[in-house]
Scaffold this motif. Structure first.
Motif, short mmCIF file in Angstrom:
data_model
loop_
_atom_site.label_atom_id
_atom_site.label_comp_id
_atom_site.label_asym_id
_atom_site.label_seq_id
_atom_site.Cartn_x
_atom_site.Cartn_y
_atom_site.Cartn_z
N GLN A 58 22.00 111.70 33.00
CA GLN A 58 20.92 111.01 32.33
C GLN A 58 19.72 110.84 33.26
O GLN A 58 18.57 111.04 32.85
CB GLN A 58 21.40 109.64 31.84
CG GLN A 58 20.31 108.74 31.24
CD GLN A 58 19.71 109.30 29.97
OE1 GLN A 58 20.26 110.21 29.36
NE2 GLN A 58 18.58 108.75 29.55
N ALA A 59 19.99 110.47 34.51
CA ALA A 59 18.91 110.32 35.49
C ALA A 59 18.22 111.66 35.75
O ALA A 59 16.99 111.72 35.89
CB ALA A 59 19.45 109.75 36.79
N MET A 60 19.00 112.74 35.79
CA MET A 60 18.42 114.07 35.97
C MET A 60 17.52 114.42 34.78
O MET A 60 16.40 114.93 34.96
CB MET A 60 19.53 115.10 36.10
CG MET A 60 20.29 115.02 37.42
SD MET A 60 19.37 115.76 38.79
CE MET A 60 19.50 117.47 38.38
N LYS A 61 18.00 114.15 33.57
CA LYS A 61 17.22 114.47 32.37
C LYS A 61 15.91 113.70 32.36
O LYS A 61 14.84 114.28 32.09
CB LYS A 61 18.06 114.11 31.13
CG LYS A 61 17.33 114.26 29.81
CD LYS A 61 18.20 113.78 28.66
CE LYS A 61 17.42 113.80 27.34
NZ LYS A 61 18.24 113.31 26.21
N VAL A 62 15.97 112.40 32.64
CA VAL A 62 14.76 111.58 32.63
C VAL A 62 13.78 112.03 33.71
O VAL A 62 12.57 112.12 33.47
CB VAL A 62 15.13 110.10 32.83
CG1 VAL A 62 13.88 109.25 33.03
CG2 VAL A 62 15.94 109.58 31.65
#
Length: 284
Positions: A58-62
């Protein structure tokens, strides 16, 4: 005697830069809670990161969304403003200073708090919409819009890129434009045939620097949204900070740091590799 004079720099580099970097690499292979002794765990942190941690993805996507949209927006605005300022003669220094100020304070705590108030439920934006009879919106409370408030803030901090673009524009000889005008070229043709090609080395530099800054963003997410709502603004560096200083898992946080280092290195290498096809220098 020479080594004696440069010894402060050497000691500072070794103690404050090289040693922490190497030590963080060691910690990335350990289980360390900041209190006890690091316990060697091999590649367990990396296994957990890629196979068992949905927050990591999720952090990578954001972060990719933030950098992938924020960097082009900042560069485009910086170039447009630089083109306008390049034509300004009177009070040019004043305008450059005013437009550069957001880049000085844009990443600070104070401006992030101001941005949070601006887009808050009772903030200036909703007050303006209400005055105009338009529907208001919870900009920071909606997962679909919260990240875009941070992107807008990142684009607003275009001052440093703008000054670099402006310096590049000032270095383009005016004779090129005069000769093209004689040949009948209009302003749009001059921009794409003269300005843009000669500015590509500056564009390359700004792209690399702003890409790195985009991936390393922390303060807006930390101050404005704390990664919420529903982790929609959980930037990678904020997630790394949470693991290190909230969950006290410094080993895992160090592994996260090294993964981000490799990602930035790969993107930088790709940008430089692609520059062979679109960057033009005076000697080629």
């Amino acid at each position: 005697m020479g080594y004696l004079f440069i010894s402060p720099f050497i000691i500072g580099t070794l103690a404050l830069t090289l040693f922490p970097i190497l030590y963080s690499l060691y910690l990335s292979f350990t289980d360390f809670n900041l209190i006890g002794t690091p316990q060697w765990t091999g590649i367990d942190n990396y296994k957990e990161m890629f196979t068992q941690d949905p927050q990591f993805w999720q952090a990578m996507k954001v972060t990719f969304l933030y950098a992938g949209t924020g960097v082009p927006i900042r560069l485009v605005f910086a170039l447009l403003v630089a083109l306008v300022l390049n034509k300004v003669v009177e009070m040019a220094g004043f305008y450059r200073t005013m437009l550069y100020l957001p880049s000085i304070v844009g990443g600070s705590i104070g401006v992030s708090i101001m941005w949070r108030q601006l887009f808050g439920n009772d903030g200036a934006l909703n007050s303006l919409l209400a005055t105009l009879g338009l529907p208001t919106h919870s900009w920071l409370g909606d997962p679909d819009t919260a990240i875009w408030t941070l992107v807008v803030l990142y684009g607003w901090q275009f001052g440093s890129s703008m000054l670099i673009f402006l310096a590049g524009l000032r270095n383009i000889p005016k004779t090129y434009y005069e000769a093209s005008s004689v040949d009948g070229a209009h302003k749009l043709q001059q921009f794409f045939k003269i300005t843009l090609p000669l500015l590509t080395p500056v564009i390359l530099f700004n792209t690399v620097m702003q890409t790195i800054q985009g991936f390393m963003a922390f303060t807006p997410s930390f101050v404005i949204t704390q990664g919420g709502p529903m982790n929609s603004t959980l930037l990678y560096i904020l997630y790394m900070y949470q693991n290190a200083f909230q969950f006290f898992d410094m080993g895992y946080a160090s592994a996260l740091a090294w993964v981000m280092l490799l990602i930035i290195a790969c993107f930088t290498a790709l940008i430089f590799k692609s520059s062979e096809h679109w960057v033009h220098y005076d000697d080629n």
